[in-house]
Design a protein around this motif. Sequence first.
Motif, PDB file in Angstrom:
ATOM      1  N   ALA A 150     -14.370  19.325   3.298  1.00 44.49           N
ATOM      2  CA  ALA A 150     -12.943  19.566   3.493  1.00 44.49           C
ATOM      3  C   ALA A 150     -12.387  18.696   4.617  1.00 44.49           C
ATOM      4  CB  ALA A 150     -12.694  21.040   3.795  1.00 44.49           C
ATOM      5  N   SER A 151     -13.160  18.551   5.692  1.00 47.08           N
ATOM      6  CA  SER A 151     -12.702  17.740   6.825  1.00 47.08           C
ATOM      7  C   SER A 151     -12.558  16.276   6.425  1.00 47.08           C
ATOM      8  CB  SER A 151     -13.695  17.861   7.990  1.00 47.08           C
ATOM      9  OG  SER A 151     -13.769  19.202   8.458  1.00 47.08           O
ATOM     10  N   ILE A 152     -13.530  15.773   5.652  1.00 48.04           N
ATOM     11  CA  ILE A 152     -13.493  14.369   5.233  1.00 48.04           C
ATOM     12  C   ILE A 152     -12.365  14.133   4.237  1.00 48.04           C
ATOM     13  CG2 ILE A 152     -14.759  12.558   4.012  1.00 48.04           C
ATOM     14  CD1 ILE A 152     -17.340  13.784   5.193  1.00 48.04           C
ATOM     15  N   MET A 153     -12.238  15.028   3.221  1.00 47.63           N
ATOM     16  CA  MET A 153     -11.222  14.836   2.189  1.00 47.63           C
ATOM     17  C   MET A 153      -9.810  15.003   2.730  1.00 47.63           C
ATOM     18  SD  MET A 153     -12.795  13.889  -0.443  1.00 47.63           S
ATOM     19  CE  MET A 153     -11.484  13.991  -1.652  1.00 47.63           C
ATOM     20  N   ALA A 154      -9.666  15.615   3.900  1.00 42.25           N
ATOM     21  CA  ALA A 154      -8.345  15.753   4.498  1.00 42.25           C
ATOM     22  C   ALA A 154      -7.737  14.392   4.822  1.00 42.25           C
ATOM     23  CB  ALA A 154      -8.434  16.601   5.771  1.00 42.25           C
ATOM     24  N   PHE A 155      -8.585  13.375   4.923  1.00 43.15           N
ATOM     25  CA  PHE A 155      -8.106  12.033   5.214  1.00 43.15           C
ATOM     26  C   PHE A 155      -7.733  11.257   3.950  1.00 43.15           C
ATOM     27  CE2 PHE A 155     -10.479  13.100   9.015  1.00 43.15           C
ATOM     28  CZ  PHE A 155      -9.671  12.587  10.036  1.00 43.15           C
ATOM     29  N   LEU A 156      -7.942  11.853   2.749  1.00 38.79           N
ATOM     30  CA  LEU A 156      -7.665  11.151   1.500  1.00 38.79           C
ATOM     31  C   LEU A 156      -6.208  10.708   1.373  1.00 38.79           C
ATOM     32  CD1 LEU A 156      -8.634  10.105  -1.221  1.00 38.79           C
ATOM     33  CD2 LEU A 156      -8.228  12.391  -2.172  1.00 38.79           C
ATOM     34  N   PRO A 157      -5.225  11.594   1.643  1.00 39.61           N
ATOM     35  CA  PRO A 157      -3.829  11.145   1.530  1.00 39.61           C
ATOM     36  C   PRO A 157      -3.518   9.962   2.446  1.00 39.61           C
ATOM     37  CG  PRO A 157      -3.943  13.536   1.640  1.00 39.61           C
ATOM     38  CD  PRO A 157      -5.313  13.037   1.963  1.00 39.61           C
ATOM     39  N   VAL A 158      -4.105   9.983   3.641  1.00 37.02           N
ATOM     40  CA  VAL A 158      -3.870   8.882   4.580  1.00 37.02           C
ATOM     41  C   VAL A 158      -4.450   7.591   4.025  1.00 37.02           C
ATOM     42  CG1 VAL A 158      -4.289   8.019   6.911  1.00 37.02           C
ATOM     43  CG2 VAL A 158      -3.889  10.469   6.532  1.00 37.02           C
ATOM     44  N   PHE A 159      -5.669   7.704   3.458  1.00 34.72           N
ATOM     45  CA  PHE A 159      -6.332   6.524   2.900  1.00 34.72           C
ATOM     46  C   PHE A 159      -5.546   5.976   1.708  1.00 34.72           C
ATOM     47  CE2 PHE A 159      -9.223   4.740  -0.306  1.00 34.72           C
ATOM     48  CZ  PHE A 159      -9.770   3.691   0.425  1.00 34.72           C
ATOM     49  N   GLN A 160      -5.138   6.873   0.795  1.00 35.21           N
ATOM     50  CA  GLN A 160      -4.390   6.433  -0.382  1.00 35.21           C
ATOM     51  C   GLN A 160      -3.066   5.797   0.020  1.00 35.21           C
ATOM     52  OE1 GLN A 160      -4.252  10.122  -2.597  1.00 35.21           O
ATOM     53  NE2 GLN A 160      -5.936   9.463  -3.930  1.00 35.21           N
ATOM     54  N   SER A 161      -2.424   6.365   1.016  1.00 37.34           N
ATOM     55  CA  SER A 161      -1.161   5.816   1.475  1.00 37.34           C
ATOM     56  C   SER A 161      -1.353   4.416   2.043  1.00 37.34           C
ATOM     57  CB  SER A 161      -0.548   6.733   2.534  1.00 37.34           C
ATOM     58  OG  SER A 161       0.634   6.171   3.067  1.00 37.34           O
ATOM     59  N   SER A 162      -2.415   4.242   2.834  1.00 38.25           N
ATOM     60  CA  SER A 162      -2.673   2.923   3.415  1.00 38.25           C
ATOM     61  C   SER A 162      -3.047   1.919   2.334  1.00 38.25           C
ATOM     62  CB  SER A 162      -3.786   3.013   4.463  1.00 38.25           C
ATOM     63  OG  SER A 162      -5.015   3.406   3.869  1.00 38.25           O
ATOM     64  N   GLN A 163      -3.822   2.373   1.311  1.00 36.57           N
ATOM     65  CA  GLN A 163      -4.186   1.484   0.208  1.00 36.57           C
ATOM     66  C   GLN A 163      -2.947   1.045  -0.552  1.00 36.57           C
ATOM     67  OE1 GLN A 163      -7.334   0.312   0.776  1.00 36.57           O
ATOM     68  NE2 GLN A 163      -7.801   0.593  -1.382  1.00 36.57           N
ATOM     69  N   TYR A 164      -2.060   2.006  -0.832  1.00 32.48           N
ATOM     70  CA  TYR A 164      -0.842   1.685  -1.577  1.00 32.48           C
ATOM     71  C   TYR A 164       0.037   0.732  -0.771  1.00 32.48           C
ATOM     72  CZ  TYR A 164       3.480   2.292  -4.194  1.00 32.48           C
ATOM     73  OH  TYR A 164       4.632   2.075  -4.918  1.00 32.48           O
ATOM     74  N   SER A 165       0.068   0.950   0.548  1.00 32.09           N
ATOM     75  CA  SER A 165       0.872   0.079   1.399  1.00 32.09           C
ATOM     76  C   SER A 165       0.331  -1.340   1.386  1.00 32.09           C
ATOM     77  CB  SER A 165       0.894   0.613   2.841  1.00 32.09           C
ATOM     78  OG  SER A 165       1.513   1.880   2.889  1.00 32.09           O
ATOM     79  N   ARG A 166      -1.004  -1.450   1.430  1.00 29.00           N
ATOM     80  CA  ARG A 166      -1.600  -2.775   1.393  1.00 29.00           C
ATOM     81  C   ARG A 166      -1.315  -3.457   0.061  1.00 29.00           C
ATOM     82  NH1 ARG A 166      -5.923  -0.412   4.331  1.00 29.00           N
ATOM     83  NH2 ARG A 166      -7.141  -0.068   2.439  1.00 29.00           N
ATOM     84  N   GLU A 167      -1.355  -2.672  -1.042  1.00 26.19           N
ATOM     85  CA  GLU A 167      -1.050  -3.239  -2.348  1.00 26.19           C
ATOM     86  C   GLU A 167       0.389  -3.729  -2.396  1.00 26.19           C
ATOM     87  OE1 GLU A 167      -1.948  -0.386  -5.292  1.00 26.19           O
ATOM     88  OE2 GLU A 167      -4.124  -0.507  -5.038  1.00 26.19           O
ATOM     89  N   LYS A 168       1.294  -2.934  -1.826  1.00 22.35           N
ATOM     90  CA  LYS A 168       2.697  -3.314  -1.836  1.00 22.35           C
ATOM     91  C   LYS A 168       2.915  -4.582  -1.003  1.00 22.35           C
ATOM     92  CE  LYS A 168       5.786  -1.216  -3.306  1.00 22.35           C
ATOM     93  NZ  LYS A 168       6.486  -1.333  -4.601  1.00 22.35           N
ATOM     94  N   GLU A 169       2.136  -4.704   0.078  1.00 24.54           N
ATOM     95  CA  GLU A 169       2.279  -5.874   0.930  1.00 24.54           C
ATOM     96  C   GLU A 169       1.697  -7.116   0.274  1.00 24.54           C
ATOM     97  OE1 GLU A 169       0.374  -4.681   4.480  1.00 24.54           O
ATOM     98  OE2 GLU A 169       1.961  -3.313   5.122  1.00 24.54           O
TER      99      GLU A 169
END
Length: 287
Positions: A50-69
Amino acid sequence: MRELLDMGLLHGGPGDELRAVAPEEAVARVVGPLDREIRTRRTLAEERRASIMAFLPVFQSSQYSREKESKFEVLEELSQVRAVIADLAARARTEILTAQPGGARDEDTLKEAAPRDRDALDRGVRMRVLYQHTARFNPNTASYIDHISELGAQVRTMDDHFSRLLVFDAETAIISLPGNPRGAVVVREPHMVAFVVETYERLWLSAEPCAVASGARAEVAGDVRQAIVRLLVEGLTDASIATRLGMSVRTCRRHIADVMEELGAQSRFQAGYLLASAPGGTDNAPA
């Protein structure tokens, strides 16, 4: 004896008289601590997960941002291209533009595209598809055209060759990769995507709506013949003409033979000369 002691079925210290222990008591004494340890570790594992997966939204957001960039992305493998197309089609909101040259399309490709296109159309996404005229005469491709047309897609065809491309929501374009027919370039740069969309719109305006009526098929066949005549006058080889119009070399040569017979020409050179010197040029060529 040692095994029974380890299992807790015998009890007693060194020098003491050994006594038998009931199995349920032995289970509680020997297995109980193991059960508690397993439960503790399982609880710890769930907490860590649960502690590790709590960072999933942050990771996905950063991945999407990098894709957009990333304005341009080169994909070398067909599997990568298909994965990106599937993802963009699933996320499409307004319109998908497709330009597929080469005439008849591969049956496996059509099977893969069918459910993806159906899902997009069911969501209300507009879809325009551009083929070459020769696609109309392939049973599998014609059936696919009928299928997506019934679902609301617009399909048009034209005689000449064009580049392979897709555009999703006027935001992301996928264009063919020169020198690698299995690769593609993903374009997210707004000005470049706008240019691709404008190019598509020009092609769309010059293309003909795809109708299934026999009269329409005959008219398109005449357009294909006229295109062959035009390219023949330009001096292109049979293979080049076939590639340009999205047909097999064999079919192309059959059309050229028909044209030469109608002209009474004994060679391609003579046919080209007769066509070029005829009144009205290729406009009055045999069709």
